[in-house]
Enzyme design. Structure first.
Site: not given
Length: 214
Positions: A121, A139
């Site tokens: 991420k 997220d």
């Protein structure tokens, strides 16, 4: 409504209503962005922005941060979530940047993920924000909103959601779409009490439409 129709209408709404969506982290260069994103894991951007000015003033680059002790870094970030592990990550990350990348933040996801504290991420955030490359960081907000709206069909993992979004969102707006979904989840499509009545995309939202039919 087909999946393609939902994507088209949701993206079109964001294009016209949130054209300037961007990261809410404060930074002035790629190194500062990388540090801020590492600090933002399980922590609010607002809190990160409160501590980074002093941190960046004292340790403005990979060289200075690599030469600082973990305890020195910790003094600046102690109010952040998981400060001990993040202080260690920042120190080790800075050391690797100096040793392996001449102090420069690398511009490919594989190299980024070699850095301590940097997962998929975070690497995607750097690719999208620092290097303006098509990437979709997933997220908790992006994950929740994508499944709730119906852009993904109950994706079980962040990478599963990421793959579906990348497949269906045009590359030229993919990075922008990350900010659209993230900010929408942060301020409108919240986890516990989504503000459906003031949401601009409720008419395209699978969750909202299914509830109003009941």
């Amino acid at each position: 409504m087909t999946t393609k129709e939902r994507y088209n209408q949701v993206l079109d709404w964001f294009i016209h209503n949130a054209p300037d969506a961007k990261s809410e982290l404060d930074f002035s260069n790629n190194f500062e962005l990388l540090v801020a994103v590492v600090l933002s894991a399980q922590c609010t951007d607002k809190r990160v922005n409160m501590v980074t000015p002093a941190l960046f003033k004292a340790l403005p680059d990979a060289k200075s941060m690599s030469q600082a002790s973990v305890n020195e870094i910790l003094e600046y970030i102690h109010s952040i979530s998981y400060p001990n592990s993040k202080a260690q990550h920042l120190h080790d990350m800075a050391v690797m940047l100096e040793q392996d990348f001449n102090g420069i933040v690398p511009n490919d996801p594989e190299s980024l993920q070699k850095l301590p504290g940097v997962g998929r991420k975070t690497a995607n955030v750097i690719m999208a924000v620092a290097f303006d490359q098509p990437a979709m960081p997933v997220d908790t907000h992006v994950f929740r909103v994508s499944n709730r709206i119906g852009l993904t069909n109950n994706g079980k993992t962040p990478i599963e959601v990421e793959k579906v979004l990348v497949k269906n969102i045009p590359a030229q707006i993919l990075s922008k779409a990350h900010h659209w979904l993230l900010l929408h989840g942060r301020y409108t499509c919240t986890a516990r009490s989504p503000k459906c009545e003031e949401c601009g995309i409720s008419n395209f939202c699978k969750h909202y439409l299914s509830n109003t039919k009941q």
